[in-house]
Design an enzyme around this catalytic site. Sequence first.
Site, PDB file in Angstrom:
ATOM      1  N   TYR A   1       0.806  -1.230   0.000  1.00  0.00           N
ATOM      2  CA  TYR A   1       0.000   0.000   0.000  1.00  0.00           C
ATOM      3  C   TYR A   1       0.842   1.285   0.000  1.00  0.00           C
ATOM      4  O   TYR A   1       0.281   2.370  -0.088  1.00  0.00           O
ATOM      5  CB  TYR A   1      -0.941  -0.004   1.212  1.00  0.00           C
ATOM      6  CG  TYR A   1      -1.916  -1.159   1.180  1.00  0.00           C
ATOM      7  CD1 TYR A   1      -2.969  -1.178   0.265  1.00  0.00           C
ATOM      8  CD2 TYR A   1      -1.767  -2.255   2.037  1.00  0.00           C
ATOM      9  CE1 TYR A   1      -3.849  -2.253   0.202  1.00  0.00           C
ATOM     10  CE2 TYR A   1      -2.643  -3.325   1.983  1.00  0.00           C
ATOM     11  CZ  TYR A   1      -3.678  -3.313   1.059  1.00  0.00           C
ATOM     12  OH  TYR A   1      -4.551  -4.378   0.993  1.00  0.00           O
TER      13      TYR A   1
ATOM     14  N   HIS B   1      -9.002   1.510  -5.628  1.00  0.00           N
ATOM     15  CA  HIS B   1      -8.152   0.618  -4.832  1.00  0.00           C
ATOM     16  C   HIS B   1      -6.709   1.054  -5.045  1.00  0.00           C
ATOM     17  O   HIS B   1      -6.300   1.302  -6.193  1.00  0.00           O
ATOM     18  CB  HIS B   1      -8.307  -0.839  -5.266  1.00  0.00           C
ATOM     19  CG  HIS B   1      -9.717  -1.325  -5.147  1.00  0.00           C
ATOM     20  ND1 HIS B   1     -10.265  -1.715  -3.958  1.00  0.00           N
ATOM     21  CD2 HIS B   1     -10.696  -1.415  -6.076  1.00  0.00           C
ATOM     22  CE1 HIS B   1     -11.533  -2.039  -4.159  1.00  0.00           C
ATOM     23  NE2 HIS B   1     -11.823  -1.873  -5.435  1.00  0.00           N
TER      24      HIS B   1
END
Length: 149
Positions: free
Chosen positions: A28, A105
């Site tokens: 991430y 996302h």
Amino acid sequence: MTDTDRPVILVINGPNLDMLGTRQPEVYGHDTLADVEALCRRTGDEQGVAIDFRQSDSEAEIMGWIKQARGTAAGILINPAGFTSTSIAILDALLIYDGPIVEVHISPLFRRDEFRHLSYVSKAATAKIEGFGIIGYAFAITRLAQLSR
Ligand code: DHK
């Protein structure tokens, strides 16, 4: 133009996104949720929209926000995170909403676990952005601002 004159884009972050920066940085990245919020506000200012930025680990709270957005928000950016592949309830709430929805996302789900490939939310989305890191939020706000004009 004051903030209240601008169309509002509701930005919803799902479970565990409050841990960005600490959480699996190899997946991430190192940016925190505060960095994501700052990016959204900067992009909103450039695009002439106000940003209502939220995060919750609660499916019920997220559903409540989506239902309140009808008639008040010009668009919704949603990163449903772990609810992406599980929540028909969030999909149903999004189907009640009457404006554009962009699903975001941070990571490239298409090359992650098979169970992440299914998105119920996509059934309600106008567009979807994944795998661009946090800059995907800026792309989504730019598109939602364009659709609000
Ligand atoms: C974030 C999550 O928390 C995961 O549950 C999703 C998504 C991916 C993201 O890439 O932003 O599978």
